[in-house]
Design an enzyme around this catalytic site. Structure first.
Site, PDB file in Angstrom:
ATOM      1  N   PHE A   6     -16.207   6.397  -1.235  1.00 30.07           N
ATOM      2  CA  PHE A   6     -17.281   5.930  -0.794  1.00 30.07           C
ATOM      3  C   PHE A   6     -17.458   5.849   0.716  1.00 30.07           C
ATOM      4  CE2 PHE A   6     -18.055   1.742   1.662  1.00 30.07           C
ATOM      5  CZ  PHE A   6     -18.681   1.718   0.917  1.00 30.07           C
ATOM      6  N   HIS A   7     -15.429   6.154   1.363  1.00 30.09           N
ATOM      7  CA  HIS A   7     -16.048   5.942   2.684  1.00 30.09           C
ATOM      8  C   HIS A   7     -16.756   7.182   3.378  1.00 30.09           C
ATOM      9  CE1 HIS A   7     -15.327   8.513   6.322  1.00 30.09           C
ATOM     10  NE2 HIS A   7     -14.643   7.277   7.465  1.00 30.09           N
TER      11      HIS A   7
ATOM     12  N   GLU B  21      -2.719   4.662  -2.156  1.00 26.55           N
ATOM     13  CA  GLU B  21      -3.896   5.949  -1.292  1.00 26.55           C
ATOM     14  C   GLU B  21      -2.997   7.226  -2.238  1.00 26.55           C
ATOM     15  OE1 GLU B  21      -4.026   8.595   2.693  1.00 26.55           O
ATOM     16  OE2 GLU B  21      -1.568   7.994   2.410  1.00 26.55           O
TER      17      GLU B  21
ATOM     18  N   VAL C 222       1.020   9.290  -2.060  1.00 28.48           N
ATOM     19  CA  VAL C 222       0.499   9.026  -3.930  1.00 28.48           C
ATOM     20  C   VAL C 222       0.998  10.623  -4.278  1.00 28.48           C
ATOM     21  CG1 VAL C 222       1.114   7.057  -4.016  1.00 28.48           C
ATOM     22  CG2 VAL C 222      -0.350   8.533  -5.202  1.00 28.48           C
TER      23      VAL C 222
ATOM     24  N   ARG D 191       0.726  -1.020   0.481  1.00 25.15           N
ATOM     25  CA  ARG D 191       0.210   0.279   0.320  1.00 25.15           C
ATOM     26  C   ARG D 191       0.890   1.318  -0.348  1.00 25.15           C
ATOM     27  NH1 ARG D 191      -1.226   5.199   3.587  1.00 25.15           N
ATOM     28  NH2 ARG D 191      -2.813   4.815   3.955  1.00 25.15           N
ATOM     29  N   LEU D 192       0.951   2.258  -1.154  1.00 23.87           N
ATOM     30  CA  LEU D 192       1.871   3.047  -1.480  1.00 23.87           C
ATOM     31  C   LEU D 192       1.416   4.336  -0.808  1.00 23.87           C
ATOM     32  CD1 LEU D 192       2.765   2.284  -5.235  1.00 23.87           C
ATOM     33  CD2 LEU D 192       3.984   1.840  -2.889  1.00 23.87           C
ATOM     34  N   ASP D 193       1.425   4.883   0.738  1.00 23.42           N
ATOM     35  CA  ASP D 193       0.906   6.012   1.668  1.00 23.42           C
ATOM     36  C   ASP D 193       1.149   7.096   0.254  1.00 23.42           C
ATOM     37  OD1 ASP D 193      -0.018   7.623   4.287  1.00 23.42           O
ATOM     38  OD2 ASP D 193       2.170   8.210   3.160  1.00 23.42           O
TER      39      ASP D 193
ATOM     40  N   HIS E 239      -7.111   3.559   9.280  1.00 21.22           N
ATOM     41  CA  HIS E 239      -6.999   4.004  10.655  1.00 21.22           C
ATOM     42  C   HIS E 239      -6.535   6.068  10.368  1.00 21.22           C
ATOM     43  CE1 HIS E 239      -3.895   4.221   6.877  1.00 21.22           C
ATOM     44  NE2 HIS E 239      -3.456   5.701   7.867  1.00 21.22           N
TER      45      HIS E 239
END
Length: 596
Positions: free
Chosen positions: A329-330, A302, A267, A263-265, A397
């Site tokens: 979506f969230h 991300e 980007v 998972r690429l924080d 998170h």
């Protein structure tokens, strides 16, 4: 020990000490208590520039070492260190990744499509807060129906506990979690349990304490920063070596530690003006390693840009990544189950926003964002992208921890509302991700915590956090001090909750939803064109179809009856759901999954 383009390959207990320090006049290696003068590495090509070598130094596992630049008396840790047993400011220790005897020869990997991801933080997932302790929960996760575990960053940081985004040594696993050997054991055990591992990695910044990269070379672009500090040098002078440093780190996780994806924080914070963006290089490297290893490897970005180019194939000028997070979506789910409409939630204050996200993937796909004060995003080309490429959640998170008190939905909402969020996440067209404890409605918060040993840094972090929320109208007295050890302790899961009352009821619902998702191909396999949505904002109901499966949700505090109920009830969140050949009746805050 560092060797260009070779950091990710097993050392097998031998090798040499190489270091890239292009601006140094002299470099001395301190290894095993002895000093060795290093010489410039032979070679005239660009790949050799700035490299120093000490081929005569003793090598092998468990050698403590560091580098002295230009006559320094205090050695610096290795930028590619695999172990920092005494902390990020101390000597590095060699580690042989080839010493582990892997037991996962039969592991074939997992594809993203059809999978369910579970995001967790090693330090707060169990009371012990270690990789070995987390391995003890793998059977629980497999029984829940999880396919991938996504670990928050585990690289070395200063202090005892941290979210992980203050890491400064990208090749080292935090010793408090068990170090690199424990990490290998964890991945091996996960594969034995049928679970893939996705590692969260941070390449857009470094933490505030223990970052010695600028001493070695132009790793950062001073004066060109992002939210967290100086940007990483991806396109300036010396950036060829910096990019290779990062690519070698990608290869290390995927090859040495056999993880199944990254998972690429953030980007969007990778500032890269070169013709070939580093994300494109990530995608090409992952594909090459996938072919080499004979198993799928998944890169998930991300990004808050709502830019589907991340997902388009490289041969049509995309970056070729497997997935990206969709915050829209969230936001749409959060607003419709909680009623919050402040800040970035303001554009999502209707079921229409949720309907658009279910149909199109993004809500903002070129539309005006009132929060940003400008248009945002672009539409997805449905012929080029499957909905499974969008990773979605009702909690994660960031969305919990970046609230003033780190409160979860389950700390303020009833079972019915939590069930609606679960149904939307696990029956929608996208790849669902759960945040640890969500499945049983954990009431422990997930708060922002740090443990900076430096008093000034700790004080500045705490004061900055309080000021940030005070500006948003929060009483500073309710904002937890990130440096208070109790903030960390409060954020640990209480597993005893999972077997009690509505917690157990919600956990059983999550298990049932994941089982239904796996046994009903329409839910996970169909494309964007196979999703149809209807809603009534006034009556507060929404329903959508995925092929021959219908999902009906009642967000209202009163019962509803709808026609076209389908032929069979596959799942209900409430025992009071009723259906016949004419109507389906849903009590308040409930949902049903029907076969048409």
């Amino acid at each position: 020990m560092t060797q260009p383009n070779d950091a990710a390959k097993p050392v097998q207990g031998a090798g040499r000490f190489d270091i890239w320090a292009p601006e140094a006049g002299t470099v001395t290696l301190l290894a095993g208590g002895e000093r060795y003068e290093m010489g410039r590495r032979p070679g005239n090509g660009p790949a050799d520039e700035g490299w120093w070598t000490a081929a005569d130094a003793p090598t092998g596992a468990d050698v403590d070492y560091g580098y002295l630049l230009d006559g320094d008396e205090i050695p610096l840790p290795d930028p590619r260190t695999r172990r920092q047993p005494e902390g990020v400011h101390a000597l590095s220790r060699t580690f042989d990744p080839g010493a582990h005897r892997w037991q996962d020869a039969g592991w074939q990997g997992r594809e993203l499509q059809g999978s369910v991801i579970y995001e967790l933080h090693i330090g707060t997932f169990t009371p012990e807060g270690t990789l070995d302790a987390a391995a003890g929960k793998l059977d629980y996760l497999a029984g829940l129906g999880i396919d991938f575990i996504e670990l928050l960053p585990v690289n070395a940081f200063n202090g005892t506990h941290n979210w992980g985004y203050d890491g400064v040594q990208w090749f080292a696993v935090h010793e408090g979690y068990g170090g690199p050997a424990a990490y290998q054991r964890f991945v091996d055990a996960a594969h034995a349990a049928g679970l893939g591992v996705i590692q969260d990695v941070v390449y857009n910044h470094l933490g505030p304490s223990g970052n010695y990269l600028p001493r070695y070379g132009p790793y950062l672009k001073h004066g060109e920063g992002n939210t967290w500090g100086d940007s990483v040098n991806l396109d300036g002078p010396g950036s060829d070596h910096v990019r290779q440093y990062i690519l070698d780190n990608v290869a290390m996780w995927l090859r040495d530690y056999r993880v199944d994806g990254l998972r690429l924080d953030a980007v969007h914070a990778l500032k890269d003006e070169r013709a070939v963006h580093i994300l494109e290089e990530f995608g090409a490297l992952a594909d090459a390693l996938s072919s080499e290893g004979g198993r799928p490897l998944t890169l998930i970005a991300e990004s808050d840009l709502n830019n589907p180019r991340l997902l388009y194939p490289r041969d049509v000028n995309g970056y070729g990544l497997a997935g990206q997070w969709s915050d829209d979506f969230h936001h749409a789910v959060h607003v419709n189950v909680s009623g919050e409409t402040t800040g970035y939630y303001s554009d999502f204050d209707s079921l229409g926003a949720l309907a658009k996200v279910l149909r199109d993937g993004f809500f903002h796909d070129g539309s005006y964002s009132s929060f940003r004060g400008r248009c945002h995003g672009r539409p997805i080309n449905f012929s080029a992208v499957h909905p499974a490429a969008l990773v979605v959640c009702s909690q994660n998170h960031d969305q919990i921890g970046n609230r003033a008190t780190g409160d979860r939905l389950s700390q303020s909402l009833p079972y019915g509302s939590l069930a609606l969020a679960a149904v939307l996440t696990l029956t929608g067209p996208f790849t669902p991700m759960l945040f640890m404890g969500e499945e049983y409605g954990a009431t422990t918060p997930w708060q922002f915590f740090t443990s900076h040993p430096e008093p000034e840094l700790g004080k500045a972090t705490a004061e900055g956090r309080i000021r940030e929320f005070e500006r948003m109208g929060w009483d500073p007295a309710v904002v937890p001090d990130p440096q208070d050890p109790e903030t960390f302790t409060r954020s640990k899961l209480d597993w005893a909750e999972a077997s009690a009352g509505d917690h157990a009821r919600l956990l059983e619902l999550y298990r049932s939803l994941i089982t239904l998702r796996r046994s009903t191909p329409e839910l996970a396999r169909l494309g964007f064109a196979d999703t149809a949505v209807e809603f009534d904002d006034d009556a507060r109901w929404l329903r959508y179809w995925r092929g021959g499966v219908q999902v009906v949700l009642n967000f209202a505090d009163r019962p509803i009856s709808l026609d076209r109920p389908g032929t069979a009830l596959l799942l209900a969140t409430d025992d009071a759901v009723r259906m016949d050949g004419v109507q389906v009746e849903l009590p308040p805050l409930s949902a049903a999954v029907l076969r048409d």
